[in-house]
Design a protein around this motif. Structure first.
Motif, PDB file in Angstrom:
ATOM      1  N   THR A   1      -1.847   1.155  -4.682  1.00 30.43           N
ATOM      2  CA  THR A   1      -1.547  -0.256  -4.428  1.00 30.43           C
ATOM      3  C   THR A   1      -0.711  -0.816  -5.572  1.00 30.43           C
ATOM      4  OG1 THR A   1      -3.630  -0.572  -3.222  1.00 30.43           O
ATOM      5  CG2 THR A   1      -2.522  -2.544  -4.004  1.00 30.43           C
TER       6      THR A   1
ATOM      7  N   THR B   1      -5.785   0.079  -0.409  1.00 29.97           N
ATOM      8  CA  THR B   1      -6.032  -1.221   0.204  1.00 29.97           C
ATOM      9  C   THR B   1      -6.027  -1.128   1.722  1.00 29.97           C
ATOM     10  OG1 THR B   1      -5.026  -2.332  -1.700  1.00 29.97           O
ATOM     11  CG2 THR B   1      -5.220  -3.601   0.326  1.00 29.97           C
TER      12      THR B   1
ATOM     13  N   GLY C   1       0.837  -1.190   0.000  1.00 23.65           N
ATOM     14  CA  GLY C   1       0.000   0.000   0.000  1.00 23.65           C
ATOM     15  C   GLY C   1       0.872   1.241   0.000  1.00 23.65           C
TER      16      GLY C   1
END
Length: 246
Positions: free
Chosen positions: A121, A144, A113
């Protein structure tokens, strides 16, 4: 408490009388120390370097404050070999690793991330080399929240606006893939935890959503307790035994 009250003494302070208890420390009577875990907290700084020429880097930590401050050296219990170095385009806020299939011995993907709005991401495949993965259809344009293996052969990506499930590298269609005001997933996601068959999600309105994977492989909501306080994170315990539902 491991103290005994010996006596009390009175004293005057601005015309008032106070009783001051005196204590004598003693050993524990009803508790037995079984184990203790040393803590490095608070860690003020941390550096990784091979200062002793051991071929394996050590971690040097500056811990504590004042008279209790210390410098700690951490060494790997097992030999560590550096296999690959991958520079990241932006700072990472989280890293997850997952297997390509439940039967695999080693994890095959690294999900990172990033603190970047355009590409929050990225997914790396782990093999002879570590490189950018394009075969696993993760939503790289979403921030994420959690990544985990799910069920027998699925991977779940929980992001801020939905739940993305992959099977054999392809998306599995389901009702909670996107936030919908008319569904149980009615708000954006703040935090999440995933086990083999369970999922706990905290929405931005502080409500807790609990989901389970049923025998048909469907993601269904279960009963969740009400959350009265502000929640910053959530966790699930170890997966239930195979002969039990919960």
């Amino acid at each position: 408490l491991p103290v005994d009250v010996v006596d009390t003494v009175s004293c005057d302070a601005e015309g008032e009388t106070f009783e001051l208890p005196h204590f004598t420390p003693r050993g524990l009577r009803h508790l037995v120390l079984l184990d203790q875990l040393e803590s490095l907290s608070p860690v003020l700084d941390l550096q990784c370097a091979d200062l002793t020429g051991e071929s394996t880097p050590q971690l040097y930590a500056l811990c504590g404050r004042g008279a209790r401050s210390s410098i700690r050296t951490l060494r790997h219990g097992l030999g560590v070999a550096e296999m690959a170095v991958s520079d990241l385009p932006f700072s990472a806020y989280a890293v997850w690793t997952v297997k390509a299939a439940a039967k695999d011995l080693h994890h095959g993907y690294i999900v990172v991330g990033l603190a970047n709005e355009q590409c929050p991401t990225i997914v790396l495949s782990v093999g002879e080399t570590v490189e950018m993965c394009t075969t696993l259809k993760f939503l790289t344009d979403q921030k994420t929240v959690a990544v985990a293996e799910f069920g027998a052969d699925m991977i779940v990506q929980v992001h801020q606006t939905g739940i993305h499930i992959l099977k054999a590298g392809k998306e599995v269609a389901h009702a909670l893939s996107k936030v919908n005001p008319n569904s149980v997933l009615s708000k954006d996601i703040k935090a999440a935890a995933v086990s083999s068959f369970q999922m706990a999600i905290i929405l931005i309105d502080q409500s807790l959503l609990y989901l389970e994977l049923n025998a048909k492989g469907e993601l269904v909501p279960g009963r969740a307790p009400e959350v009265a306080k502000q929640v910053e994170c959530v966790a699930l315990g170890p997966s239930v035994p195979t002969n039990q539902d919960r």
